[in-house]
Design a protein around this motif. Sequence first.
Motif: not given
Length: 83
Positions: A1-13, A42-53
């Motif tokens: 899945m294209n990461t631009s099609a995913l919900r923003p990380v803050d919304e998922l969190l 601090r400065n954590w961002t999910p990996s692409p796989k974590q973001h998709a999950l």
Amino acid sequence: MNTSALRPVDELLWSCPTVCKAATNEWAKGFARSIASQSRRRNWTPSPKQHALMHRMVSELYQTRGRVSGGADDGPDMDLIET
């Protein structure tokens, strides 16, 4: 899945505690807890796989809640992320 099609990380969190409560298997609960814990760094961002999950789990949560019939006392009727 294209990461631009995913919900923003803050919304998922924001939905992560609800996902954890609604999960019916230990893997999904553990994943949600792990993401919540990691996100405090601090400065954590999910990996692409974590973001998709994360996106998939949150999407399944809200899709299932929309299909659940009956009152709010019925609780969620779902299995998040079958492994």
